[in-house]
Design a protein around this motif. Structure first.
Motif, PDB file in Angstrom:
ATOM      1  N   GLY A 130       6.793   0.173   1.272  1.00 11.81           N
ATOM      2  CA  GLY A 130       5.575   0.968   1.042  1.00 11.81           C
ATOM      3  C   GLY A 130       5.118   1.645   2.321  1.00 11.81           C
ATOM      4  N   SER A 131       5.157   0.886   3.412  1.00 15.26           N
ATOM      5  CA  SER A 131       4.695   1.435   4.673  1.00 15.26           C
ATOM      6  C   SER A 131       5.556   2.629   5.096  1.00 15.26           C
ATOM      7  N   CYS A 132       6.866   2.470   4.960  1.00  9.39           N
ATOM      8  CA  CYS A 132       7.751   3.590   5.325  1.00  9.39           C
ATOM      9  C   CYS A 132       7.501   4.795   4.418  1.00  9.39           C
ATOM     10  N   GLY A 133       7.214   4.551   3.147  1.00  9.89           N
ATOM     11  CA  GLY A 133       6.936   5.652   2.214  1.00  9.89           C
ATOM     12  C   GLY A 133       5.670   6.398   2.605  1.00  9.89           C
ATOM     13  N   ILE A 134       4.633   5.651   2.965  1.00 11.67           N
ATOM     14  CA  ILE A 134       3.373   6.289   3.390  1.00 11.67           C
ATOM     15  C   ILE A 134       3.609   7.058   4.691  1.00 11.67           C
ATOM     16  N   SER A 135       4.433   6.467   5.567  1.00  7.48           N
ATOM     17  CA  SER A 135       4.702   7.095   6.866  1.00  7.48           C
ATOM     18  C   SER A 135       5.300   8.493   6.739  1.00  7.48           C
ATOM     19  N   GLN A 136       5.972   8.754   5.610  1.00  8.47           N
ATOM     20  CA  GLN A 136       6.520  10.093   5.375  1.00  8.47           C
ATOM     21  C   GLN A 136       5.423  11.157   5.495  1.00  8.47           C
ATOM     22  N   LEU A 160      11.373  -0.379  16.613  1.00  7.39           N
ATOM     23  CA  LEU A 160      11.088  -1.817  16.541  1.00  7.39           C
ATOM     24  C   LEU A 160      10.143  -2.068  15.369  1.00  7.39           C
ATOM     25  N   GLY A 161      10.597  -2.874  14.398  1.00  7.76           N
ATOM     26  CA  GLY A 161       9.810  -3.069  13.169  1.00  7.76           C
ATOM     27  C   GLY A 161      10.080  -1.904  12.238  1.00  7.76           C
ATOM     28  N   CYS A 162      11.370  -1.670  11.974  1.00  9.92           N
ATOM     29  CA  CYS A 162      11.779  -0.427  11.282  1.00  9.92           C
ATOM     30  C   CYS A 162      11.576  -0.484   9.769  1.00  9.92           C
ATOM     31  N   GLY A 163      11.132  -1.646   9.224  1.00 10.85           N
ATOM     32  CA  GLY A 163      10.934  -1.733   7.771  1.00 10.85           C
ATOM     33  C   GLY A 163      12.236  -1.429   7.040  1.00 10.85           C
ATOM     34  N   ASP A 164      12.169  -0.604   5.994  1.00 11.86           N
ATOM     35  CA  ASP A 164      13.391  -0.313   5.230  1.00 11.86           C
ATOM     36  C   ASP A 164      14.205   0.811   5.873  1.00 11.86           C
ATOM     37  N   VAL A 183      15.270  -2.474  14.307  1.00  5.65           N
ATOM     38  CA  VAL A 183      15.161  -3.935  14.309  1.00  5.65           C
ATOM     39  C   VAL A 183      13.980  -4.315  13.429  1.00  5.65           C
ATOM     40  N   ASP A 184      14.183  -5.305  12.580  1.00  9.90           N
ATOM     41  CA  ASP A 184      13.061  -5.817  11.791  1.00  9.90           C
ATOM     42  C   ASP A 184      13.319  -7.288  11.478  1.00  9.90           C
ATOM     43  N   PRO A 185      12.266  -8.120  11.501  1.00 15.29           N
ATOM     44  CA  PRO A 185      12.491  -9.551  11.220  1.00 15.29           C
ATOM     45  C   PRO A 185      12.756  -9.865   9.749  1.00 15.29           C
ATOM     46  N   GLU A 186      12.489  -8.902   8.834  1.00 10.55           N
ATOM     47  CA  GLU A 186      12.681  -9.173   7.402  1.00 10.55           C
ATOM     48  C   GLU A 186      14.113  -8.847   6.997  1.00 10.55           C
ATOM     49  N   PRO A 187      14.931  -9.867   6.676  1.00 15.80           N
ATOM     50  CA  PRO A 187      16.328  -9.591   6.318  1.00 15.80           C
ATOM     51  C   PRO A 187      16.450  -8.633   5.133  1.00 15.80           C
ATOM     52  N   SER A 212      13.096  -9.690  16.059  1.00 18.37           N
ATOM     53  CA  SER A 212      11.716  -9.288  16.363  1.00 18.37           C
ATOM     54  C   SER A 212      11.745  -8.270  17.499  1.00 18.37           C
ATOM     55  N   ALA A 213      10.609  -7.621  17.724  1.00 15.94           N
ATOM     56  CA  ALA A 213      10.520  -6.616  18.787  1.00 15.94           C
ATOM     57  C   ALA A 213      10.871  -7.237  20.134  1.00 15.94           C
ATOM     58  N   ALA A 214      10.535  -8.526  20.289  1.00 15.97           N
ATOM     59  CA  ALA A 214      10.760  -9.179  21.583  1.00 15.97           C
ATOM     60  C   ALA A 214      12.234  -9.542  21.799  1.00 15.97           C
ATOM     61  N   THR A 230       7.143   2.057  17.889  1.00 13.18           N
ATOM     62  CA  THR A 230       6.534   0.935  17.167  1.00 13.18           C
ATOM     63  C   THR A 230       5.443   1.545  16.292  1.00 13.18           C
ATOM     64  N   ALA A 231       5.742   1.683  15.018  1.00 12.85           N
ATOM     65  CA  ALA A 231       4.778   2.274  14.092  1.00 12.85           C
ATOM     66  C   ALA A 231       4.176   1.157  13.257  1.00 12.85           C
ATOM     67  N   PHE A 232       2.915   0.872  13.472  1.00 13.92           N
ATOM     68  CA  PHE A 232       2.175  -0.203  12.792  1.00 13.92           C
ATOM     69  C   PHE A 232       2.827  -1.562  13.063  1.00 13.92           C
ATOM     70  N   VAL A 233       3.336  -1.749  14.249  1.00 21.22           N
ATOM     71  CA  VAL A 233       4.063  -2.976  14.581  1.00 21.22           C
ATOM     72  C   VAL A 233       3.419  -3.737  15.744  1.00 21.22           C
ATOM     73  N   GLN A 235       0.391  -4.136  16.182  1.00 26.29           N
ATOM     74  CA  GLN A 235      -0.664  -4.924  15.522  1.00 26.29           C
ATOM     75  C   GLN A 235      -0.117  -6.255  15.002  1.00 26.29           C
ATOM     76  N   GLU A 236       1.175  -6.273  14.647  1.00 26.18           N
ATOM     77  CA  GLU A 236       1.798  -7.510  14.151  1.00 26.18           C
ATOM     78  C   GLU A 236       2.078  -8.442  15.328  1.00 26.18           C
ATOM     79  N   VAL A 237       2.686  -7.887  16.381  1.00 20.80           N
ATOM     80  CA  VAL A 237       3.035  -8.696  17.551  1.00 20.80           C
ATOM     81  C   VAL A 237       1.750  -9.260  18.175  1.00 20.80           C
ATOM     82  N   GLU A 239      -1.079 -10.239  16.812  1.00 19.21           N
ATOM     83  CA  GLU A 239      -1.610 -11.444  16.159  1.00 19.21           C
ATOM     84  C   GLU A 239      -0.604 -12.601  16.232  1.00 19.21           C
ATOM     85  N   GLN A 240       0.698 -12.268  16.132  1.00 16.02           N
ATOM     86  CA  GLN A 240       1.716 -13.339  16.179  1.00 16.02           C
ATOM     87  C   GLN A 240       1.754 -14.003  17.552  1.00 16.02           C
ATOM     88  N   SER A 241       1.728 -13.176  18.610  1.00 13.09           N
ATOM     89  CA  SER A 241       2.040 -13.722  19.938  1.00 13.09           C
ATOM     90  C   SER A 241       0.970 -13.438  20.992  1.00 13.09           C
TER      91      SER A 241
HETATM   92  C1  LIG Z   1       3.537  -2.072   8.307  1.00 14.19           C
HETATM   93  S1  LIG Z   1       5.270  -2.259   8.437  1.00 14.19           S
HETATM   94  C2  LIG Z   1       5.734  -0.784   9.338  1.00 14.19           C
HETATM   95  C3  LIG Z   1       7.125  -0.303   9.003  1.00 14.19           C
HETATM   96  C4  LIG Z   1       7.532   1.004   9.685  1.00 14.19           C
HETATM   97  N1  LIG Z   1       7.530   0.879  11.120  1.00 14.19           N
HETATM   98  C5  LIG Z   1       6.622   2.139   9.268  1.00 14.19           C
HETATM   99  O1  LIG Z   1       6.010   2.748  10.114  1.00 14.19           O
HETATM  100  O2  LIG Z   1       6.489   2.461   8.113  1.00 14.19           O
HETATM  101  C6  LIG Z   1       5.350  -3.461   9.715  1.00 14.19           C
HETATM  102  C7  LIG Z   1       6.771  -3.907   9.974  1.00 14.19           C
HETATM  103  O3  LIG Z   1       6.794  -4.728  11.149  1.00 14.19           O
HETATM  104  C8  LIG Z   1       7.701  -5.772  10.941  1.00 14.19           C
HETATM  105  N2  LIG Z   1       7.392  -6.844  11.925  1.00 14.19           N
HETATM  106  C9  LIG Z   1       6.563  -7.888  11.784  1.00 14.19           C
HETATM  107  N3  LIG Z   1       6.568  -8.627  12.906  1.00 14.19           N
HETATM  108  C10 LIG Z   1       7.411  -8.029  13.780  1.00 14.19           C
HETATM  109  C11 LIG Z   1       7.865  -8.323  15.106  1.00 14.19           C
HETATM  110  N4  LIG Z   1       7.430  -9.385  15.780  1.00 14.19           N
HETATM  111  N5  LIG Z   1       8.755  -7.496  15.670  1.00 14.19           N
HETATM  112  C12 LIG Z   1       9.209  -6.403  15.011  1.00 14.19           C
HETATM  113  N6  LIG Z   1       8.813  -6.081  13.767  1.00 14.19           N
HETATM  114  C13 LIG Z   1       7.925  -6.877  13.156  1.00 14.19           C
HETATM  115  C14 LIG Z   1       7.495  -6.132   9.477  1.00 14.19           C
HETATM  116  O4  LIG Z   1       8.597  -6.841   8.964  1.00 14.19           O
HETATM  117  C15 LIG Z   1       7.328  -4.751   8.844  1.00 14.19           C
HETATM  118  O5  LIG Z   1       8.548  -4.184   8.442  1.00 14.19           O
END
Ligand SMILES: C[S@@+](CC[C@H](N)C(=O)[O-])C[C@H]1O[C@@H](n2cnc3c(N)ncnc32)[C@H](O)[C@@H]1O
Length: 341
Positions: A130-136, A160-164, A183-187, A212-214, A230-233, A235-237, A239-241
């Motif tokens: 969904g995120s990649c679709g919106i990113s279009q 980094l965090g390339c989604g689909d 690179v993306d952590p979701e197989p 992961s990005a790291a 890093t598009a919307f990514v 923000q993930e790192v 909170e995680q780290s």
């Molecule tokens: C909101 S989606 C963004 C996808 C794409 N970058 C885009 O712009 O549409 C966030 C992505 O970050 C990935 N992600 C989560 N934690 C991550 C990490 N530590 N390193 C890299 N990617 C991560 C998720 O699996 C997800 O695919």
């Protein structure tokens, strides 16, 4: 307050929309929206057979959608899309993200509000897709405009965090000769990305890894100059780290690749800005988006937070970009082009 029919109807509107959002999502997910859109008009029995669905249940779903004026049912047992139904084709990624991706999180709201509770979960595959679709519509054109400002086109884009992967693949298609590393952590997302790369004939220009990005694979042999995305990514790192981990990621990457550029796309955190929340798009998209980010493992921050972090990492903001205001006039999605100061 006495319960009148008016008040009952008003009070139930959120339930109507709750069911409608899910019915629409499944209508899309089952391939029904695409099939009806492609055929213009299709007999219901043929539609059921072609999608492998139970005809009686499909009839129930179509009747429900017809009552909501999204499809039309004709006397010859055919179905077609109404004007409003056709408009759904373009907004599909928002349903993929918010319904397909975040339904688990909404269902867990009571649970995750409690003291000591962990994060709400989400469906990572649908979030990435969904995120990649919106990113279009926003992040991709913003990234493209930022890349166009570079003196020299990138040799390799590291997403980094390339989604689909669709974002990275689109950039590689638009920029002939550019290589891509995603690179993306979701197989599940990486598997989808690999399949898309092969389908689009980009298998030899794009490499995709689960990670992961790291934990970026060795970039030593890649063709420069590098452009990280890093598009919307972040923000993930974040909170995680934590903030230090984001700082460390930027500092280490620029120490290893001093000539690299880095494009960050983030969402400005302004949930208490009345100008934003009083706007139609603010209420329809950003209000639920901000809520999701409070309960899942991600953290949004205002633009000044990011600007301070870049400064601390020894980086300069070369340019900033926003979505096309005809599509999103709120200016909450922000693109930064970074280089070493
Ligand atoms: C909101 S989606 C963004 C996808 C794409 N970058 C885009 O712009 O549409 C966030 C992505 O970050 C990935 N992600 C989560 N934690 C991550 C990490 N530590 N390193 C890299 N990617 C991560 C998720 O699996 C997800 O695919």
């Amino acid at each position: 307050v006495a319960l009148t029919e008016d008040r009952l109807v008003r009070g139930l509107q959120p339930i109507r929309n709750f069911v409608l959002a899910q019915a629409i999502f499944h209508f899309m997910e089952l391939g029904l929206l695409d099939a009806v859109a492609a055929a213009n008009r299709i007999p219901i029995a043929v539609l059921a057979r072609s999608r492998g669905l139970r005809e009686d249940r499909l009839r129930g779903l179509l009747r429900y959608l017809a009552n909501e004026e999204l499809v039309g049912l004709d006397a010859d047992d055919g179905v077609s899309l109404t004007e409003r139904g056709r408009e759904l084709v373009a907004v599909r990624p928002w349903y993929t993200l918010l319904v397909g991706g975040y339904l688990p999180a909404f269902a867990q709201l009571s649970e995750v509000m409690k003291n000591g509770a962990g994060y709400a979960s989400r469906d990572g595959g649908h979030v990435g897709e969904g995120s990649c679709g919106i990113s279009q519509h926003d992040a991709l054109p913003m990234t493209r405009r930022l890349i166009d400002r570079l003196d020299q086109p990138p040799g390799t884009i590291v997403d980094l965090g390339c989604g689909d992967g669709s974002y990275l693949l689109d950039l590689c298609r638009q920029l002939p000769g550019v290589h891509g590393l995603g690179v993306d952590p979701e197989p599940e997302s990486v598997a989808a990305a690999r399949e898309k790369a092969t389908q689009q004939g980009l298998g030899d220009r794009v490499s995709l890894y689960v990670g992961s990005a790291a934990s970026v694979p060795d970039l030593g042999g890649l063709r420069g100059p590098l452009c990280f995305i890093t598009a919307f990514v972040l923000q993930e790192v974040l909170e995680q780290s934590g903030r230090d981990a984001v700082l460390d990621l930027l500092q280490k990457s620029f120490t290893a690749h001093p000539d690299a550029k880095w494009i960050v796309i983030e969402v400005d955190h302004r949930p208490d800005d009345d100008a934003v929340m009083g706007h139609g798009l603010g209420l329809a998209y950003y209000n639920p988006y901000y809520l999701i980010h409070k309960v899942t493992e991600q953290r949004l921050e205002p633009v000044r937070f990011w600007e301070e972090l870049y400064r601390e990492a020894g980086l300069s903001v070369l340019a900033m970009e926003y979505p096309d205001s005809r599509y999103d006039s709120l200016g909450l999605k922000v693109g930064f082009l970074l280089s070493r100061a």
